[in-house]
Design a protein around this motif. Sequence first.
Motif, PDB file in Angstrom:
ATOM      1  N   CYS A 172       0.828  -1.214   0.000  1.00  0.00           N
ATOM      2  CA  CYS A 172       0.000   0.000   0.000  1.00  0.00           C
ATOM      3  C   CYS A 172       0.858   1.259   0.000  1.00  0.00           C
ATOM      4  N   VAL A 173       1.884   1.286   0.824  1.00  0.00           N
ATOM      5  CA  VAL A 173       2.771   2.450   0.889  1.00  0.00           C
ATOM      6  C   VAL A 173       3.417   2.707  -0.472  1.00  0.00           C
ATOM      7  N   ILE A 174       3.941   1.640  -1.079  1.00  0.00           N
ATOM      8  CA  ILE A 174       4.588   1.775  -2.388  1.00  0.00           C
ATOM      9  C   ILE A 174       3.580   2.250  -3.427  1.00  0.00           C
ATOM     10  N   ALA A 175       2.397   1.624  -3.449  1.00  0.00           N
ATOM     11  CA  ALA A 175       1.410   1.913  -4.483  1.00  0.00           C
ATOM     12  C   ALA A 175       0.807   3.305  -4.332  1.00  0.00           C
ATOM     13  N   LEU A 176       0.482   3.699  -3.112  1.00  0.00           N
ATOM     14  CA  LEU A 176      -0.167   4.996  -2.908  1.00  0.00           C
ATOM     15  C   LEU A 176       0.797   6.151  -3.153  1.00  0.00           C
ATOM     16  N   THR A 177       2.051   6.008  -2.728  1.00  0.00           N
ATOM     17  CA  THR A 177       3.039   7.050  -3.034  1.00  0.00           C
ATOM     18  C   THR A 177       3.291   7.103  -4.538  1.00  0.00           C
ATOM     19  N   GLY A 178       3.320   5.928  -5.180  1.00  0.00           N
ATOM     20  CA  GLY A 178       3.490   5.901  -6.631  1.00  0.00           C
ATOM     21  C   GLY A 178       2.350   6.588  -7.361  1.00  0.00           C
ATOM     22  N   SER A 179       1.125   6.446  -6.841  1.00  0.00           N
ATOM     23  CA  SER A 179      -0.028   7.108  -7.453  1.00  0.00           C
ATOM     24  C   SER A 179       0.143   8.620  -7.472  1.00  0.00           C
ATOM     25  N   LEU A 180       0.676   9.162  -6.391  1.00  0.00           N
ATOM     26  CA  LEU A 180       0.906  10.611  -6.336  1.00  0.00           C
ATOM     27  C   LEU A 180       2.061  11.034  -7.237  1.00  0.00           C
TER      28      LEU A 180
END
Length: 377
Positions: free
Chosen positions: A24-32
């Motif tokens: 989740c941390v990787i994916a959500l930061t990547g989304s931004l």
Amino acid sequence: MLNWRKLHRRIHKWLGLSLGLLFCVIALTGSLLVFYDELDQSLNISHSKLQSNASPNFSNALNTLRKQYPDKQGSWRFEVTANAELIPARYYNPPETQHLEFAPLMVWLSRDGNTILRHDYWGQYLMTWLYNLHFTLLLGNTGTWLLGYAGLAILYLLFSGLFAWWPKRGQWQRQIKFKKRPSPIGRLYDWHKLLGLIFIIPLVILSVTGVMLALPKESTAILIKITGPIDTAEAPVNPYGTDADNTIIEPNTALSLALNTLPNSRGAWIETPATNGNPFYYRVRVQTKGDPSRRFPHSYVYIDGHTGEISEVFDYQKQGTSTTILNWLHPIHDGSFLNLTGRITWLFSGLAVGVLFILGAMRWFIRNQHKGKKSPS
């Protein structure tokens, strides 16, 4: 007989519970980060300070930086932005942050190059902090290495979910169908299944490219064995030694020379010579036909800073298969290879990871609660 579906279901559950939060941390930061530039500019620079009429003047910008930062007489790098409303500049390895692994001085100038609008250090403002969290977990090179191998486990997490769901022959329609279920556990499963199937391909692509970016040595070693050697750009040798004077051609001239050397190309970065003559050349980075990356393309033109002669050319169109594969990793990973469509798709893919984790965790929690109620007191 071993039940592979049941085995993959268990693997998927425990990998999800153990790696889900990290994913989740990787994916959500990547989304931004797919909208890194837009978010950073809107958060930090007032639109009233941007210029849209004047041509970008990199020569003025270099003079302004030399005067404002007299202790930084090495090479400056200017970004040739698509909209050119301002001039971003970077100074790598400033003395004040040399104790950090990566913290260049970041400066933004007006389009005419005469005014500094903002300055900061990489990692000390929001978007670069998010980038470091996404790529290193704020642990430097160690964090990047850990993320690379965690990415392999995340790939298995994705495939184990697919294998656990995979229908038997003749049951495809039934397995894809969203069923009416009386229990919340069943409904959570259907939502988790549906969302996972929708985003499985984007998430696999993001995971594979992420692993290769985080583990460049390992990825390069494998590519060399499969598709051949890696092409590298070699900087020209300094013919002047310590005898060169400080007279250099202007950055705008260097950009024009590079664009003329590789016709139908777009400028991306201008790296200037240092005042001490090391490096003595301009390195202009440009995007040529077929290059997937607008911001970080893979063609370089080396120009003698004193004479304006072309010293070396490293052309994307003449690079081998292994180099081309590596060149595609970053634009695929940030979605820019499909322009706005790709970036929006990657944005929702990252958000989907958070939803998948919540659905899976809720299902596990409710099921455990039911087991607890059934067990004797």
